[in-house]
Write a protein that holds these residues in place. Structure first.
Motif, PDB file in Angstrom:
ATOM      1  N   THR A  68       7.939   4.593 -13.042  1.00 47.49           N
ATOM      2  CA  THR A  68       7.985   3.378 -12.236  1.00 47.49           C
ATOM      3  C   THR A  68       6.604   2.946 -11.742  1.00 47.49           C
ATOM      4  OG1 THR A  68       8.381   4.654 -10.225  1.00 47.49           O
ATOM      5  CG2 THR A  68      10.318   3.877 -11.436  1.00 47.49           C
ATOM      6  N   VAL A  69       5.552   3.491 -12.296  1.00 47.57           N
ATOM      7  CA  VAL A  69       4.218   3.199 -11.798  1.00 47.57           C
ATOM      8  C   VAL A  69       3.842   1.741 -12.076  1.00 47.57           C
ATOM      9  CG1 VAL A  69       1.782   3.812 -11.957  1.00 47.57           C
ATOM     10  CG2 VAL A  69       3.519   5.589 -12.014  1.00 47.57           C
ATOM     11  N   LYS A  70       3.556   1.018 -10.998  1.00 45.42           N
ATOM     12  CA  LYS A  70       3.168  -0.382 -11.105  1.00 45.42           C
ATOM     13  C   LYS A  70       1.864  -0.634 -10.372  1.00 45.42           C
ATOM     14  CE  LYS A  70       8.005  -1.669 -11.115  1.00 45.42           C
ATOM     15  NZ  LYS A  70       8.784  -0.740 -10.344  1.00 45.42           N
ATOM     16  N   LEU A  71       1.684   0.003  -9.229  1.00 49.65           N
ATOM     17  CA  LEU A  71       0.506  -0.143  -8.382  1.00 49.65           C
ATOM     18  C   LEU A  71       0.164  -1.599  -8.095  1.00 49.65           C
ATOM     19  CD1 LEU A  71      -1.819   2.692  -9.702  1.00 49.65           C
ATOM     20  CD2 LEU A  71      -0.334   2.728  -7.716  1.00 49.65           C
ATOM     21  N   HIS A  72       1.181  -2.367  -7.719  1.00 48.60           N
ATOM     22  CA  HIS A  72       0.970  -3.755  -7.323  1.00 48.60           C
ATOM     23  C   HIS A  72       0.675  -3.806  -5.831  1.00 48.60           C
ATOM     24  CE1 HIS A  72       2.199  -5.289 -11.165  1.00 48.60           C
ATOM     25  NE2 HIS A  72       3.333  -4.637 -11.112  1.00 48.60           N
ATOM     26  N   VAL A  73      -0.420  -4.401  -5.488  1.00 49.28           N
ATOM     27  CA  VAL A  73      -0.801  -4.567  -4.096  1.00 49.28           C
ATOM     28  C   VAL A  73      -1.013  -6.051  -3.834  1.00 49.28           C
ATOM     29  CG1 VAL A  73      -2.526  -4.005  -2.348  1.00 49.28           C
ATOM     30  CG2 VAL A  73      -1.856  -2.280  -4.022  1.00 49.28           C
ATOM     31  N   LYS A  74      -0.390  -6.544  -2.757  1.00 47.77           N
ATOM     32  CA  LYS A  74      -0.527  -7.949  -2.385  1.00 47.77           C
ATOM     33  C   LYS A  74      -1.828  -8.124  -1.623  1.00 47.77           C
ATOM     34  CE  LYS A  74       4.424  -8.143  -1.642  1.00 47.77           C
ATOM     35  NZ  LYS A  74       5.438  -8.151  -0.618  1.00 47.77           N
ATOM     36  N   TYR A 131       0.809  -1.214   0.000  1.00 52.29           N
ATOM     37  CA  TYR A 131       0.000   0.000   0.000  1.00 52.29           C
ATOM     38  C   TYR A 131       0.850   1.276   0.000  1.00 52.29           C
ATOM     39  CZ  TYR A 131      -4.079  -2.944   0.911  1.00 52.29           C
ATOM     40  OH  TYR A 131      -5.075  -3.888   0.830  1.00 52.29           O
ATOM     41  N   ALA A 132       1.879   1.335   0.809  1.00 51.95           N
ATOM     42  CA  ALA A 132       2.737   2.526   0.840  1.00 51.95           C
ATOM     43  C   ALA A 132       3.444   2.702  -0.504  1.00 51.95           C
ATOM     44  CB  ALA A 132       3.752   2.435   1.975  1.00 51.95           C
ATOM     45  N   ARG A 133       3.917   1.627  -1.062  1.00 48.86           N
ATOM     46  CA  ARG A 133       4.569   1.698  -2.379  1.00 48.86           C
ATOM     47  C   ARG A 133       3.574   2.193  -3.435  1.00 48.86           C
ATOM     48  NH1 ARG A 133       9.124  -0.918  -5.028  1.00 48.86           N
ATOM     49  NH2 ARG A 133       9.587  -1.874  -3.022  1.00 48.86           N
ATOM     50  N   ALA A 134       2.337   1.716  -3.373  1.00 52.77           N
ATOM     51  CA  ALA A 134       1.313   2.161  -4.322  1.00 52.77           C
ATOM     52  C   ALA A 134       1.062   3.665  -4.179  1.00 52.77           C
ATOM     53  CB  ALA A 134       0.016   1.381  -4.119  1.00 52.77           C
ATOM     54  N   LEU A 135       1.043   4.152  -2.944  1.00 56.97           N
ATOM     55  CA  LEU A 135       0.866   5.591  -2.733  1.00 56.97           C
ATOM     56  C   LEU A 135       2.043   6.381  -3.289  1.00 56.97           C
ATOM     57  CD1 LEU A 135      -0.721   5.997   0.822  1.00 56.97           C
ATOM     58  CD2 LEU A 135      -1.553   6.992  -1.307  1.00 56.97           C
ATOM     59  N   PHE A 191      13.173   0.378   2.784  1.00 56.92           N
ATOM     60  CA  PHE A 191      11.927   0.541   2.035  1.00 56.92           C
ATOM     61  C   PHE A 191      12.089   1.613   0.960  1.00 56.92           C
ATOM     62  CE2 PHE A 191       8.098   3.178   1.519  1.00 56.92           C
ATOM     63  CZ  PHE A 191       7.307   2.288   0.821  1.00 56.92           C
ATOM     64  N   TYR A 192      12.592   2.788   1.353  1.00 57.83           N
ATOM     65  CA  TYR A 192      12.743   3.866   0.379  1.00 57.83           C
ATOM     66  C   TYR A 192      13.775   3.527  -0.689  1.00 57.83           C
ATOM     67  CZ  TYR A 192       9.728   6.781   3.213  1.00 57.83           C
ATOM     68  OH  TYR A 192       8.651   7.278   3.891  1.00 57.83           O
ATOM     69  N   GLU A 193      14.846   2.845  -0.304  1.00 56.81           N
ATOM     70  CA  GLU A 193      15.847   2.446  -1.296  1.00 56.81           C
ATOM     71  C   GLU A 193      15.249   1.464  -2.304  1.00 56.81           C
ATOM     72  OE1 GLU A 193      19.933   3.277   1.220  1.00 56.81           O
ATOM     73  OE2 GLU A 193      19.071   1.269   1.324  1.00 56.81           O
ATOM     74  N   LYS A 194      14.405   0.545  -1.848  1.00 56.06           N
ATOM     75  CA  LYS A 194      13.736  -0.383  -2.768  1.00 56.06           C
ATOM     76  C   LYS A 194      12.789   0.351  -3.713  1.00 56.06           C
ATOM     77  CE  LYS A 194      13.856  -4.416   0.225  1.00 56.06           C
ATOM     78  NZ  LYS A 194      13.072  -5.245   1.150  1.00 56.06           N
ATOM     79  N   CYS A 195      12.315   1.506  -3.279  1.00 55.74           N
ATOM     80  CA  CYS A 195      11.419   2.321  -4.113  1.00 55.74           C
ATOM     81  C   CYS A 195      12.197   3.278  -5.025  1.00 55.74           C
ATOM     82  CB  CYS A 195      10.449   3.105  -3.229  1.00 55.74           C
ATOM     83  SG  CYS A 195       9.242   2.076  -2.371  1.00 55.74           S
ATOM     84  N   LYS A 201      14.728  11.012  -5.194  1.00 58.12           N
ATOM     85  CA  LYS A 201      14.622  10.238  -6.422  1.00 58.12           C
ATOM     86  C   LYS A 201      14.095  11.165  -7.498  1.00 58.12           C
ATOM     87  CE  LYS A 201      11.524   6.852  -7.779  1.00 58.12           C
ATOM     88  NZ  LYS A 201      10.619   5.737  -7.631  1.00 58.12           N
ATOM     89  N   LYS A 202      14.544  10.933  -8.723  1.00 61.81           N
ATOM     90  CA  LYS A 202      14.049  11.701  -9.858  1.00 61.81           C
ATOM     91  C   LYS A 202      12.567  11.383 -10.025  1.00 61.81           C
ATOM     92  CE  LYS A 202      14.767  12.535 -14.726  1.00 61.81           C
ATOM     93  NZ  LYS A 202      15.341  12.079 -15.967  1.00 61.81           N
ATOM     94  N   CYS A 203      11.781  12.425 -10.170  1.00 58.61           N
ATOM     95  CA  CYS A 203      10.332  12.268 -10.302  1.00 58.61           C
ATOM     96  C   CYS A 203      10.007  12.215 -11.788  1.00 58.61           C
ATOM     97  CB  CYS A 203       9.619  13.437  -9.625  1.00 58.61           C
ATOM     98  SG  CYS A 203       7.860  13.214  -9.434  1.00 58.61           S
ATOM     99  N   ASP A 204      10.036  10.983 -12.337  1.00 61.90           N
ATOM    100  CA  ASP A 204       9.810  10.861 -13.776  1.00 61.90           C
ATOM    101  C   ASP A 204       8.561  10.069 -14.123  1.00 61.90           C
ATOM    102  OD1 ASP A 204      10.535   8.245 -13.270  1.00 61.90           O
ATOM    103  OD2 ASP A 204      12.481   8.398 -14.221  1.00 61.90           O
ATOM    104  N   GLY A 205       7.913   9.501 -13.100  1.00 66.25           N
ATOM    105  CA  GLY A 205       6.667   8.790 -13.348  1.00 66.25           C
ATOM    106  C   GLY A 205       6.797   7.489 -14.119  1.00 66.25           C
TER     107      GLY A 205
END
Length: 158
Positions: free
Chosen positions: A151-157, A74-78, A106-110, A145-149
């Motif tokens: 990396t959008v995946k919106l994967h939620v388990k 959820y946090a990654r999706a946000l 967490f942030y490094e993985k993002c 992180k560069k804000c380039d849009g």
């Protein structure tokens, strides 16, 4: 799953906000000027507050997930939602956090990387020690992180 911007009554989400920033007076410093988003997936699962810091920088001031919903993406999706939403307005996405084994990885993985350190931030700005994973937080680690849009995946388990 739905992400909605909250423009009024942001303090209705105070219990969730306090999971990420446990002193209400610190939340008050950015909540009114920030844009707040909540993720609903059969109930509110997570929230995120971002602020315009100038010079093309969008800062994540608060991001939290309900404890029983953590680890489900959820946090990654946000984060991905925010990056996509603001990619044309900002060049950099920034977050400040404690040097904790819970948050930094967490942030490094993002896709965030360490940018600079604000010495003694937690000891100077909070009226009590902030402990995370058994460690007292002292310095704030600022990641960018560069804000380039892209990396959008919106994967939620589920």
């Amino acid at each position: 799953m739905q992400i909605t911007e909250i423009a009024k009554n942001k303090k209705d989400f105070l219990p969730l906000l306090l999971l990420a920033d446990e002193q209400e007076s610190m939340v008050d410093l950015y909540l009114d000027r920030g844009r707040m988003f909540v993720l609903d997936d059969g109930g509110v699962k997570a929230e995120c507050v971002v602020t315009d810091e100038g010079e093309g920088i969008l800062e994540i001031k608060n991001i939290a997930t309900e404890p029983n919903s953590q680890g489900k993406g959820y946090a990654r999706a946000l984060l991905e939602f925010v990056e996509e939403k603001f990619r044309e307005e900002y060049t950099t996405l920034q977050v400040g956090t404690g040097d904790s084994p819970l948050t930094i990885p967490f942030y490094e993985k993002c896709g965030f990387t360490r940018h600079h350190v604000i010495k003694d931030f937690f000891t100077k700005n909070y009226d009590h020690p902030i402990i995370e994973c058994g460690v007292q937080l002292v310095d704030m680690i600022v990641l960018r992180k560069k804000c380039d849009g892209k990396t959008v995946k919106l994967h939620v388990k589920k």
